[in-house]
Design a protein around this motif. Sequence first.
Motif, mmCIF file in Angstrom:
data_model
loop_
_atom_site.group_PDB
_atom_site.id
_atom_site.type_symbol
_atom_site.label_atom_id
_atom_site.label_comp_id
_atom_site.label_asym_id
_atom_site.label_seq_id
_atom_site.Cartn_x
_atom_site.Cartn_y
_atom_site.Cartn_z
ATOM 1 N N THR A 194 17.251 30.926 85.369
ATOM 2 C CA THR A 194 16.601 30.219 86.481
ATOM 3 C C THR A 194 15.476 31.054 87.085
ATOM 4 N N PHE A 228 24.629 34.452 91.140
ATOM 5 C CA PHE A 228 23.512 33.620 90.692
ATOM 6 C C PHE A 228 22.251 34.004 91.481
ATOM 7 N N SER A 240 23.096 31.567 97.513
ATOM 8 C CA SER A 240 21.999 32.078 96.683
ATOM 9 C C SER A 240 20.694 32.163 97.477
ATOM 10 N N GLY A 280 21.533 32.537 86.454
ATOM 11 C CA GLY A 280 20.591 33.032 87.455
ATOM 12 C C GLY A 280 19.370 33.677 86.823
ATOM 13 N N GLU A 316 21.352 25.067 89.669
ATOM 14 C CA GLU A 316 22.564 25.772 90.084
ATOM 15 C C GLU A 316 23.717 24.804 90.378
ATOM 16 N N ALA A 322 27.215 32.571 86.227
ATOM 17 C CA ALA A 322 26.326 32.806 87.367
ATOM 18 C C ALA A 322 25.184 33.734 86.990
#
Lengths: 467, 467, 467
Positions: free
Chosen positions: A413, A176, A123, A410, A143, A406
């Motif tokens: 996040t 992600f 990532s 992601g 993650e 993911a």
Amino acid sequence: MATVKSMRLIIPLAIVQIVFLIIFGIKIEYHETAKPVDTVKPSIVGGLYPSFQDVHVMIYIGFGFLMTFLKRYGYSAVSINLLLASFCAQWAIIVRAAISGNWTVGVMEMLTADFAAATILISFGAVLGKTGPLQLLIMACIEIVLAQVNEHIGVHILHTADVGESMFIHAFGAYFGLAVARVLYSEDIERASGKEGAVYHSDLFSMIGTVFLWLYWPSFNGGAVEGDQQHRAFINTYLSLLACTVTTFIVSSLVDKRGKFDMVHIQNATLAGGVAVGTSAHMPIQPWGAMLLGTTAGIISVLGYKYLTPLMASKLRIHDTCGVNNLHGMPGILAAIGGAVAAAMSSKETWGDSLYSIFTAMEPTMMNTTMTTNAMTANVTEVMGRSAMEQGGYQMAALCLTLAIAIVGGVITGFILKIPFLDNPTGDLLFDDTDQWNIADEGFPNSGELPLNGKSGDGKSRDDTQM
Amino acid sequence: MATVKSMRLIIPLAIVQIVFLIIFGIKIEYHETAKPVDTVKPSIVGGLYPSFQDVHVMIYIGFGFLMTFLKRYGYSAVSINLLLASFCAQWAIIVRAAISGNWTVGVMEMLTADFAAATILISFGAVLGKTGPLQLLIMACIEIVLAQVNEHIGVHILHTADVGESMFIHAFGAYFGLAVARVLYSEDIERASGKEGAVYHSDLFSMIGTVFLWLYWPSFNGGAVEGDQQHRAFINTYLSLLACTVTTFIVSSLVDKRGKFDMVHIQNATLAGGVAVGTSAHMPIQPWGAMLLGTTAGIISVLGYKYLTPLMASKLRIHDTCGVNNLHGMPGILAAIGGAVAAAMSSKETWGDSLYSIFTAMEPTMMNTTMTTNAMTANVTEVMGRSAMEQGGYQMAALCLTLAIAIVGGVITGFILKIPFLDNPTGDLLFDDTDQWNIADEGFPNSGELPLNGKSGDGKSRDDTQM
Amino acid sequence: MATVKSMRLIIPLAIVQIVFLIIFGIKIEYHETAKPVDTVKPSIVGGLYPSFQDVHVMIYIGFGFLMTFLKRYGYSAVSINLLLASFCAQWAIIVRAAISGNWTVGVMEMLTADFAAATILISFGAVLGKTGPLQLLIMACIEIVLAQVNEHIGVHILHTADVGESMFIHAFGAYFGLAVARVLYSEDIERASGKEGAVYHSDLFSMIGTVFLWLYWPSFNGGAVEGDQQHRAFINTYLSLLACTVTTFIVSSLVDKRGKFDMVHIQNATLAGGVAVGTSAHMPIQPWGAMLLGTTAGIISVLGYKYLTPLMASKLRIHDTCGVNNLHGMPGILAAIGGAVAAAMSSKETWGDSLYSIFTAMEPTMMNTTMTTNAMTANVTEVMGRSAMEQGGYQMAALCLTLAIAIVGGVITGFILKIPFLDNPTGDLLFDDTDQWNIADEGFPNSGELPLNGKSGDGKSRDDTQM
């Protein structure tokens, strides 16, 4: 003493590291074979430790140097890689222990902690040069949890096989990271494209990472298994990488208008064969099957770098610094499909009992409800486990779940990382070590002629800027 | 043909190498398991050889590249490291054989020869750029003998434990080197400080060394032991390094006025965790204990680079090129204290019989004076060995002895190295490959703008010279 | 889309890779221990796999980075090395299977495929910068076959021992490559000598290759044998390299008019000790014997670089870019002679039954013509195998055959490579990545002052151009 801005990194990082220490102090014990015993017994680490060390080199030298290709981001590439992986490994030991309920640490846990770190480093490749250390550490905190939960579901609930974790690590880490990159996209990134390229020697530093990743990939795919499964994993990964490498050179020349090779392809697409065989490496897919996966991965990966990455940046506003979609994303999906097809075509006749040690859910189980009364006359019913087709379906389900967790994880996040007081670099600080580092004497190599702020080149294709 | 000056290196070195060959010819035999036998038997090298190779990488790649950070001393760093280690390994095999009376060579002797070379390479770090090859070889001749005698006393007479040799290698090498550096101090060194820094790519070369040292450190601390002791050594070293690395980043940012990281800290202080756990790595100090040692080492080491190294240079006239006091010296002392505390707190209840295999002098021994007459009625008296507190005391005694021999030996060696006809570089030849090397085309990178002879920068702190 | 010229590489390479895939599909199976079995059994890979990985690093990092010393040919050095080795490994698996009739692949075949690739990479060193990828791939196709046939004759027909393949790989690869280089010689090469040198950092990249080759050479010489033979191979190679390294520094300084060291010698001649002990590494040649071989190799190799290489270029028109004659050629011959002498001096008394496991043709054999009738009264005649002197003679015969096949094969291959439509670089494209690569931003390091087209320097000796 540090600035207020830097305290935003220092204070939470210090607190988390102290929390790690406390959790280790309260909960984590040595693995059974590492506890003091009455007589020195042979350690179980024998065969596992060399594989761990191979993977260890991949994580810290491999990923670290692979990302040094950026002309002004070499310090961060190799150093933040070291910070991030060290942080993730500790957190992964805790999270995995919490999920499994087994609060011990030994060489096997060191290996799986390194694996877990790999997810985050993939990532990191997607957002390289566009995130500060604090953002990266927050990303890692989230993650690691999501990736470990996803892997736990895949392995222990869906009972799927993914020996080199091409789904649970490579595809997960790639999508992600790309989801985060999408949310963090800004116009500044386009403007900073002049800094996104390599210089001659940074390309050579990057090749250190490439070659070590390439060399030790058989250990990555086969390190955690044993016996004939391990032997196959070594052979299949080796052959896949050989075929992928030759293919990468062919396609790299083919797509260039002057027929030249591109270092970006060599640095990355040659590795796609290791990812593509990762789910099925321990299965008897035959040598040619491994080579076919590697060949396909090489083609997909180079085409991805050439055509898809620029398109994703301009159309979808997904800026993928290292092209993780091409190295880990699409080859990870290819690996998952390869594993599902192999599962669907598997049979007891050709795989022997290996079938049940690879796909545990396919093992026939005894109905032993009536067995206790009288074994001789018991009404024993043999209940078949999953069929081959069903196992193939579960393999695909694990891929879909991985992609879903993911991408959703992601995106969420990414929005968290946009909280204003975090250390998101902008403008001149993108793709530039000066944001976080005291730079050595004389600044960056060749800096006199550096095309700053996108005034020349685009850093992705060298077709037009070089004779 | 070479000059008269260079003959001062060539002739003694050639003579010594011939003497080595003669001594090997007269005295050294293969280890028992390497002698020709009647049937091919399984080699004992199995488990040991991979650990040897890991340490081998640390010595020649690790130390060699770690020291390439100097902008104009890269050839010497990696090449003189190779020369010095190759020389020391041969000499160490002879010296160790003479001390032990066991004149054989096998993989274990290759491993201990590499260990012995490490001691001298640490001292090399203290005097890097300020000594010629002849001086270094003389230093190596003397230091190998003193270090091996010290280790022999520590292990076989004081019966102390130091599995990763943090006392006998790291502390010894550091303080021996610093004592030499003190004696060799000259005003020229201050004036040459402009050459003492790195350039951007030399910092990346240095990171190759850092990361390989970091990766294989568990093999350094655990390579020579077996069973649960080895497993613990791997785990403790790994955890100590993880905690140390995160801590290094925290403190590096904390002590910088702009809150930036410094590559010098990342290259060196991240490794201090490996040193700090070296004495106690095979003891059941618990995972959190290892992490606490690593954390403490990271703090001490960064603070040392930031505040102590400049102070030692200006006040004590001890100029420490690589900062070995911060990476090997103080963390080595920390390791010794950690080992002593662990020893003092050890007990048969918690350590089991491991206690006696780690601390052999604590084993209870039988008075067997009267046993020969009649076993059935013998007056057998169980005599306890050392108490835990006593063992802790002996551990501290070993540290004190190490420091004493290192410092006294280093001072005497320093005066020997000042003999005028040796190849002590001065003035423009300090920190500069041109003294010993034919330099490649176009000279040094970025050489146009090189701030020579201390006209700018000080090479230690980049705070003030960079934006 | 690529140019017509580049299609001349792409199309045949793609066809060959597809042919590889088909042959693997039809013929190649997993090794017995990698086939799916009824219960997970311990893999045979245990001890072999770490040795394979060490050799793997030598082939791809070692050879690849060793050749990055050229200032403008670093991309090709490390990348074409990767392409060529990946191509050769597949081809070698097929060719070796065809010769032996054993169409399986396992870790042992991966190791021998890497060995086979080494032969071609040595030849690559002789023609580095003077051949295009298509030429190299054609060379590889031919050379793999000839080298494997030669090795098969040497091992299975002449029954000679060459554990580290110093004859079958090093001498063969060197003289094959030199023969090719002789045929490809052109005046352009002399004129391009300004590009043949290194820059400061390219010399450091090269040292990465040197040191990894140096470190893992014991695994190269001992990886494929077991027991006491392996242990001796590790010890002998280690000691030979130590002695060779110190000797290299001595002679490098001795032959320089200012007494300075030359990086070319350090990068290459330090490794000659690994080659020189390669034939006899598993024999009980004693530690001093190994050191004597290493010392001799160091002397020969440095003298070769200093005096022979320039002479061969000017008088014989053999231009040897990497000096493979000095690193692999002459030390390979030395190794062969060392092996022959050891064989001639071997005896059952001193070598025990090891004698027969090393030299299988020396084993006494039973005349069992009359044994079938009655074992008790059988007229059993013990027939001695070869005498020690005879074995020594056969060892020399294997060397002569190797040189003959290599040189004749190389000359023929050279003429094939001169077919006009191949990608032979000329003029400005010699020793230059721009022929095959899109170069990163800002071009080559220090390019402003680059002495192009032989206007300065000669790239071989730095004596006169540098202070």
